[in-house]
Write a protein that holds these residues in place. Structure first.
Motif, PDB file in Angstrom:
ATOM      1  N   GLU A   1       0.784  -1.211  -0.154  1.00 14.05           N
ATOM      2  CA  GLU A   1      -0.089  -0.005   0.209  1.00 14.05           C
ATOM      3  C   GLU A   1       0.976   1.412  -0.068  1.00 14.05           C
ATOM      4  N   GLN A   2       0.415   2.071  -0.616  1.00 15.29           N
ATOM      5  CA  GLN A   2       1.067   3.756  -0.872  1.00 15.29           C
ATOM      6  C   GLN A   2       2.593   3.375  -1.142  1.00 15.29           C
ATOM      7  N   ILE A   3       2.732   2.715  -2.530  1.00 16.30           N
ATOM      8  CA  ILE A   3       4.010   2.566  -2.904  1.00 16.30           C
ATOM      9  C   ILE A   3       4.356   3.468  -4.050  1.00 16.30           C
ATOM     10  N   THR A   4       5.624   4.028  -4.080  1.00 15.76           N
ATOM     11  CA  THR A   4       6.128   4.992  -4.885  1.00 15.76           C
ATOM     12  C   THR A   4       7.251   4.460  -5.964  1.00 15.76           C
ATOM     13  N   LEU A   5       6.836   4.490  -7.301  1.00 16.82           N
ATOM     14  CA  LEU A   5       7.998   3.775  -8.019  1.00 16.82           C
ATOM     15  C   LEU A   5       8.667   4.708  -9.033  1.00 16.82           C
ATOM     16  N   ILE A   6       9.944   4.614  -9.052  1.00 18.23           N
ATOM     17  CA  ILE A   6      10.658   5.511  -9.930  1.00 18.23           C
ATOM     18  C   ILE A   6      11.609   4.476 -10.843  1.00 18.23           C
ATOM     19  N   ASP A   7      11.178   4.673 -12.050  1.00 21.97           N
ATOM     20  CA  ASP A   7      11.910   3.849 -13.096  1.00 21.97           C
ATOM     21  C   ASP A   7      12.262   2.378 -12.803  1.00 21.97           C
ATOM     22  N   SER A   8      11.201   1.620 -12.203  1.00 25.82           N
ATOM     23  CA  SER A   8      11.398   0.520 -11.604  1.00 25.82           C
ATOM     24  C   SER A   8      10.823  -0.500 -12.762  1.00 25.82           C
ATOM     25  N   LYS A   9      11.476  -1.828 -13.016  1.00 20.63           N
ATOM     26  CA  LYS A   9      11.300  -2.620 -13.963  1.00 20.63           C
ATOM     27  C   LYS A   9      10.371  -3.618 -12.878  1.00 20.63           C
TER      28      LYS A   9
ATOM     29  N   VAL B   1       2.408 -23.513  -4.735  1.00 23.09           N
ATOM     30  CA  VAL B   1       2.236 -22.861  -3.577  1.00 23.09           C
ATOM     31  C   VAL B   1       0.997 -22.050  -3.812  1.00 23.09           C
ATOM     32  N   LYS B   2      -0.122 -22.078  -3.031  1.00 21.07           N
ATOM     33  CA  LYS B   2      -1.135 -21.150  -3.388  1.00 21.07           C
ATOM     34  C   LYS B   2      -0.772 -19.735  -3.021  1.00 21.07           C
ATOM     35  N   VAL B   3      -1.307 -18.864  -3.829  1.00 21.41           N
ATOM     36  CA  VAL B   3      -1.092 -17.419  -3.817  1.00 21.41           C
ATOM     37  C   VAL B   3      -2.522 -16.840  -3.584  1.00 21.41           C
ATOM     38  N   SER B   4      -2.905 -16.146  -2.624  1.00 26.17           N
ATOM     39  CA  SER B   4      -4.395 -15.637  -2.443  1.00 26.17           C
ATOM     40  C   SER B   4      -4.356 -14.575  -1.493  1.00 26.17           C
ATOM     41  N   ASP B   5      -5.437 -13.864  -1.545  1.00 27.50           N
ATOM     42  CA  ASP B   5      -5.697 -12.510  -0.594  1.00 27.50           C
ATOM     43  C   ASP B   5      -4.466 -11.593  -0.579  1.00 27.50           C
ATOM     44  N   VAL B   6      -4.239 -11.075  -1.791  1.00 32.38           N
ATOM     45  CA  VAL B   6      -2.944 -10.089  -2.077  1.00 32.38           C
ATOM     46  C   VAL B   6      -3.844  -8.743  -2.558  1.00 32.38           C
ATOM     47  N   THR B   7      -3.345  -7.706  -1.779  1.00 33.01           N
ATOM     48  CA  THR B   7      -3.894  -6.537  -2.112  1.00 33.01           C
ATOM     49  C   THR B   7      -2.828  -5.464  -2.492  1.00 33.01           C
ATOM     50  N   TYR B   8      -3.082  -4.699  -3.572  1.00 36.59           N
ATOM     51  CA  TYR B   8      -2.080  -3.551  -3.933  1.00 36.59           C
ATOM     52  C   TYR B   8      -2.788  -2.417  -3.968  1.00 36.59           C
ATOM     53  N   SER B   9      -2.538  -1.425  -3.500  1.00 37.90           N
ATOM     54  CA  SER B   9      -3.403  -0.108  -3.111  1.00 37.90           C
ATOM     55  C   SER B   9      -2.510   1.068  -3.199  1.00 37.90           C
ATOM     56  N   GLY B  10      -2.838   1.843  -3.862  1.00 39.30           N
ATOM     57  CA  GLY B  10      -1.921   3.172  -3.969  1.00 39.30           C
ATOM     58  C   GLY B  10      -0.793   3.036  -4.433  1.00 39.30           C
ATOM     59  N   VAL B  11      -0.409   2.199  -5.671  1.00 44.33           N
ATOM     60  CA  VAL B  11       0.807   2.266  -6.084  1.00 44.33           C
ATOM     61  C   VAL B  11       0.916   2.973  -7.415  1.00 44.33           C
ATOM     62  N   GLN B  12       1.830   4.063  -7.304  1.00 42.67           N
ATOM     63  CA  GLN B  12       1.928   5.082  -8.402  1.00 42.67           C
ATOM     64  C   GLN B  12       3.411   5.045  -8.616  1.00 42.67           C
ATOM     65  N   GLY B  13       3.701   5.638  -9.998  1.00 45.53           N
ATOM     66  CA  GLY B  13       4.906   5.955 -10.410  1.00 45.53           C
ATOM     67  C   GLY B  13       5.393   5.566 -11.652  1.00 45.53           C
ATOM     68  N   THR B  14       6.409   5.371 -12.266  1.00 46.73           N
ATOM     69  CA  THR B  14       7.066   4.870 -13.523  1.00 46.73           C
ATOM     70  C   THR B  14       7.542   3.770 -13.699  1.00 46.73           C
TER      71      THR B  14
ATOM     72  N   LYS C   1      -1.472   3.372 -10.766  1.00 46.69           N
ATOM     73  CA  LYS C   1      -1.520   4.170 -11.686  1.00 46.69           C
ATOM     74  C   LYS C   1       0.044   4.115 -11.968  1.00 46.69           C
ATOM     75  N   ILE C   2       0.393   3.403 -13.152  1.00 42.47           N
ATOM     76  CA  ILE C   2       1.898   3.100 -13.248  1.00 42.47           C
ATOM     77  C   ILE C   2       2.181   3.521 -14.807  1.00 42.47           C
ATOM     78  N   SER C   3       2.646   4.582 -15.166  1.00 38.72           N
ATOM     79  CA  SER C   3       3.162   4.886 -16.345  1.00 38.72           C
ATOM     80  C   SER C   3       4.767   4.588 -16.864  1.00 38.72           C
ATOM     81  N   SER C   4       4.843   4.779 -17.922  1.00 44.89           N
ATOM     82  CA  SER C   4       6.117   4.463 -18.610  1.00 44.89           C
ATOM     83  C   SER C   4       7.147   5.589 -18.198  1.00 44.89           C
ATOM     84  N   SER C   5       8.382   5.276 -17.856  1.00 49.98           N
ATOM     85  CA  SER C   5       9.325   6.208 -17.665  1.00 49.98           C
ATOM     86  C   SER C   5      10.073   6.818 -19.014  1.00 49.98           C
ATOM     87  N   VAL C   6       9.731   6.066 -20.164  1.00 54.83           N
ATOM     88  CA  VAL C   6      10.129   6.407 -21.492  1.00 54.83           C
ATOM     89  C   VAL C   6       9.128   7.101 -22.084  1.00 54.83           C
TER      90      VAL C   6
END
Length: 374
Positions: A267-275, A296-309, A335-340
């Motif tokens: 939650e509330q993650i900022t991305l800067i030119d991240s692959k 391996v069972k993957v469940s109950d995963v939340t992504y919230s407020g992840v923004q950047g490039t 909201k993830i946009s391209s850094s290019v």
């Protein structure tokens, strides 16, 4: 010749308002000339520290501006006091303050202690420790992982700095396994592998205010290697940023394993030119094996407020097992946009199930809830 570790030290001072037994390493024969092996002196000092009881906080004291040469050393408990203090300084590596002669996977290991406050460490492995505090340290250029936490309960890590080159292999910042109730806060991690890796048997891990980059992100796993039954739950990452990392928020599992990775949030993650800003990979193997009916069972995963490039056009990857899949994946306000300039981002998904709200790029396998809002 046995491999040795040279450690350059600066003293941290603490105001303590009560009597405490203090053990100075020089009193046990430590030379501190940067050439003499002081391992036995440190072990003798530790033995006295560990046997100390009564009132106050037993303290191991190291002189300022001195270089000690140590072999990989085990400092082992249990001890008579539940409130030990290692009055150690911050370690600095660049400028020859630290020199590693040869290869050693663990330079210092502290085992079976309770209520230990650790103010210095370099490539440290903590095993079976309770109520452990690690704060205000700086670690540089470890030959392997910098801090490893195993079978510990009640760990607080704050205000640490880790700095290793982006191309240094297997230099995880913090490795966590078989541990519970950990808080990692307000730290800077630059490394050549995972900034933080949460491995099997771990639960109730809270990570807040960590700046990661370079590195491979904050990862749950890898899990399920060689058919293992691995389990991780209740991992919560908040207010962190990933700057020019190989991955961002990552969950990785091998084919053929079992167990689960569940109740995980970013939650509330900022991305800067991240692959690979957001990635779930249930195919984490390069050996070419055919798909297994177990995973391996993957469940109950939340992504919230992840923004950047994103450095790549594929900004979201949900690469789940064909047979098992991932369930209850929730994305909100992404909201993830391209850094290019001029490039657009997109998402890839396979057998992932869940919902998305206000998510860019659109994730086609998730049900878009915002389509039904007025």
């Amino acid at each position: 010749m046995q491999k040795l570790l040279a450690a350059g030290l600066f003293m941290l001072c603490f105001g303590i308002g009560y009597s405490q037994p203090t053990f100075h390493v020089g009193g046990f024969g430590a030379i501190g000339d940067g050439h003499t092996d002081d391992s036995q002196a440190f072990l003798k000092a530790w033995k006295q520290l560990c046997e100390a009881g009564g009132t106050g906080r037993p303290t191991l004291e190291i002189p300022a501006s001195t270089t000690f040469l140590l072999k990989p050393t085990l400092f082992q408990g249990p001890c008579n006091s539940n409130d030990l203090h290692l009055q150690h300084p911050i370690l600095l590596v660049n400028g020859m303050a630290i020199e590693i002669a040869g290869y050693a996977s663990v330079m210092l290991m502290v085992s079976s202690l309770k209520d230990l406050e650790q103010s210095m460490a370099e490539a440290v492995h903590f095993h079976n420790c309770n109520n452990l505090q690690i704060t205000g340290i700086s670690l540089v250029n470890s030959p392997k992982s910098h801090i490893s936490i195993n079978q510990c309960t009640g760990v607080s890590i704050s205000r640490i700095q880790i700095n290793s080159p982006c191309d240094s292999p297997n230099t995880d910042g913090i490795d966590i396994s078989s541990s519970t109730n950990l808080d990692i806060q307000h730290s800077i991690i630059k490394t050549g592998d995972d900034c933080i890796a949460i491995n099997t048997g771990s639960s109730f891990i809270n990570i807040t205010g960590v700046a990661c980059g370079p590195g491979h992100g904050i990862s749950v796993g890898s899990l399920g290697e060689d058919g293992a039954d691995d389990r991780v739950e209740e991992v919560h990452v908040r207010d962190c940023n990933f700057s020019r990392t190989q991955n961002g928020a990552r969950i990785k599992t091998f084919r053929g394993g079992s167990g689960y990775a569940r109740k995980i949030s970013f939650e509330q993650i900022t991305l800067i030119d991240s692959k690979n800003p957001i990635i779930i990979d249930q195919h984490y193997t390069n050996d070419g094996r055919r798909e297994s009916s177990s995973a391996v069972k993957v469940s109950d995963v939340t992504y919230s407020g992840v923004q950047g490039t994103s450095a790549e056009e594929q900004a979201i990857t949900l690469n789940c097992s064909d047979e098992i899949g991932c369930f209850n994946i929730k994305m909100k306000k992404i909201k993830i946009s391209s850094s290019v300039p001029g490039k657009k981002t997109h998402a890839y998904c396979n057998n992932a199930h869940g919902t998305s709200t206000l998510t860019t790029p659109n994730v086609p396998c998730l049900l878009r809830l915002d389509k039904f809002t007025v």
